[in-house]
Design an enzyme around this catalytic site. Structure first.
Site, PDB file in Angstrom:
ATOM      1  N   ASP A   1       0.811  -1.217   0.000  1.00 46.51           N
ATOM      2  CA  ASP A   1       0.000   0.000   0.000  1.00 46.51           C
ATOM      3  C   ASP A   1       0.842   1.263   0.000  1.00 46.51           C
ATOM      4  O   ASP A   1       2.053   1.224   0.204  1.00 46.51           O
ATOM      5  CB  ASP A   1      -0.970  -0.008   1.191  1.00 46.51           C
TER       6      ASP A   1
ATOM      7  N   ASP B   1      -7.324  -2.551  14.466  1.00 47.50           N
ATOM      8  CA  ASP B   1      -8.714  -2.856  14.097  1.00 47.50           C
ATOM      9  C   ASP B   1      -8.817  -4.146  13.277  1.00 47.50           C
ATOM     10  O   ASP B   1      -9.860  -4.428  12.691  1.00 47.50           O
ATOM     11  CB  ASP B   1      -9.351  -1.669  13.338  1.00 47.50           C
TER      12      ASP B   1
ATOM     13  N   HIS C   1      -7.100  -4.933  10.520  1.00 45.42           N
ATOM     14  CA  HIS C   1      -6.908  -4.855   9.063  1.00 45.42           C
ATOM     15  C   HIS C   1      -5.603  -5.513   8.620  1.00 45.42           C
ATOM     16  O   HIS C   1      -4.645  -5.590   9.375  1.00 45.42           O
ATOM     17  CB  HIS C   1      -6.990  -3.398   8.564  1.00 45.42           C
TER      18      HIS C   1
ATOM     19  N   GLU D   1      -9.777  -2.064   5.618  1.00 44.66           N
ATOM     20  CA  GLU D   1     -10.413  -1.720   6.879  1.00 44.66           C
ATOM     21  C   GLU D   1     -11.663  -2.574   7.098  1.00 44.66           C
ATOM     22  O   GLU D   1     -12.139  -3.226   6.156  1.00 44.66           O
ATOM     23  CB  GLU D   1     -10.782  -0.233   6.855  1.00 44.66           C
TER      24      GLU D   1
HETATM   25  C1  F6R Z   1       1.421  -1.395   6.097  1.00 46.29           C
HETATM   26  C2  F6R Z   1       0.150  -2.081   6.253  1.00 46.29           C
HETATM   27  C3  F6R Z   1      -0.639  -2.044   7.519  1.00 46.29           C
HETATM   28  C4  F6R Z   1       0.189  -2.298   8.774  1.00 46.29           C
HETATM   29  C5  F6R Z   1      -0.675  -2.247  10.024  1.00 46.29           C
HETATM   30  C6  F6R Z   1       0.156  -2.388  11.286  1.00 46.29           C
HETATM   31  O1  F6R Z   1       1.966  -1.608   4.799  1.00 46.29           O
HETATM   32  O2  F6R Z   1      -0.273  -2.677   5.326  1.00 46.29           O
HETATM   33  O3  F6R Z   1      -1.675  -2.996   7.466  1.00 46.29           O
HETATM   34  O4  F6R Z   1       0.806  -3.544   8.657  1.00 46.29           O
HETATM   35  O5  F6R Z   1      -1.364  -1.046  10.069  1.00 46.29           O
HETATM   36  O6  F6R Z   1       1.005  -1.297  11.406  1.00 46.29           O
HETATM   37  P1  F6R Z   1       2.160  -1.279  12.508  1.00 46.29           P
HETATM   38  O7  F6R Z   1       3.087  -2.371  12.130  1.00 46.29           O
HETATM   39  O8  F6R Z   1       2.810   0.062  12.358  1.00 46.29           O
HETATM   40  O9  F6R Z   1       1.495  -1.503  13.806  1.00 46.29           O
END
Ligand code: F6R
Length: 260
Positions: A67, A136, A138, A143
């Site tokens: 992403d 959450d 994801h 989401e």
């Molecule tokens: C990032 C991504 C997100 C993160 C998730 C956890 O490329 O796809 O899904 O993996 O938000 O983020 P952290 O690791 O910062 O807690």
């Protein structure tokens, strides 16, 4: 789903890196799917160490990131382009032309997303997709209520995600509210999934992903539908699992068969 619980973040990162290295040794021209955020930093640090100390080779590897924030140019310090360069790409020998990260500045998002999906196919599909999990539940920026069949697309970030990610920006209002993200359906097509999670603030989401029902409310629960999903977590992230003893038992007794 295979659940591997380590006492520390360092230990889980090391084990996850060994899993990636095992793939690269078996298939030097593997296609890797990559994630950003704080969770995979230890894994990337260990891959860099393996490259420098043990000659782990990325010269034939192709990468696709999950992403990117919409509106942030590649040189913005909070862009995922910048993150990947700083935390991984500038330290290893992956050729620049093998790197794919969604564009946060394209003028035509729909066409770009279609191109990204086609490009993954042209490169033979993703061999191993690295994932983190949001508080959450994801994966990538899929989401709650994202279709489990979704493809790469423009997505509005949940309020919770914006709040979680505000820690990386000077002010919460600077966090973009849109991202381009691979879909859950895109992710499920990777041949192997590797998810890393650490810390108590992930414990709820991790328990729902592993032990809850498959639901678009927790898009990470779609990993239950994948035949080769492996989850590396630390004790804190595992603290709300009800079957902890079972996962430890299975891991301890697992026969060491080649996986790739
Ligand atoms: C990032 C991504 C997100 C993160 C998730 C956890 O490329 O796809 O899904 O993996 O938000 O983020 P952290 O690791 O910062 O807690």
């Amino acid at each position: 789903m295979e659940v591997k619980i380590s006492p520390t973040y360092e230990a889980l990162s090391k084990q996850a890196a060994e899993f990636v290295a095992e793939l690269l040794n078996a298939k030097p021209n593997a296609v890797l799917g990559l994630a950003t955020g704080s969770s995979p930093i230890g894994l990337y640090r260990e891959l860099v160490r393996m490259h420098k100390d043990e000659g782990l080779d990325f010269s034939q590897v192709t990468t696709f990131n999950l992403d990117e924030y919409v509106g942030l140019p590649a040189e913005h310090p909070q862009s995922y382009h910048y993150f990947m360069y700083e935390n991984l790409f500038k330290h290893i020998n992956v050729p620049k032309e093998h790197i794919h990260i969604p564009s946060g500045t394209t003028k035509n998002y729909r066409a770009f997303c279609q191109w990204y999906e086609n490009r993954i196919k042209e490169c033979g599909g993703i061999d191993m997709q690295v994932l983190g999990i949001g508080s959450d539940g994801h994966i990538a920026f899929n989401e709650p209520t994202s279709s489990l069949a979704s493809r790469t697309r423009l997505k509005t970030l949940a309020r919770q995600t914006i709040e979680d990610n505000a820690r990386f920006f000077d002010r919460a209002e600077e966090v973009p509210i849109y991202a381009i993200t691979m879909g859950v359906g895109t992710i499920l097509e990777a041949r192997h999934l590797l998810l890393v999670a650490n810390g108590e603030n992930k414990a709820d989401a991790v328990a729902k992903m592993i032990e809850g029902p498959v639901t678009s409310m927790i898009t990470a629960s779609a990993l239950q539908l994948h035949p080769h999903a492996k989850v590396f977590i630390d004790d804190a992230a595992a603290s709300k699992l009800t079957m902890r003893e079972y996962y430890d038992w299975i891991q301890a007794k697992k026969p060491g068969a080649p996986r790739f």
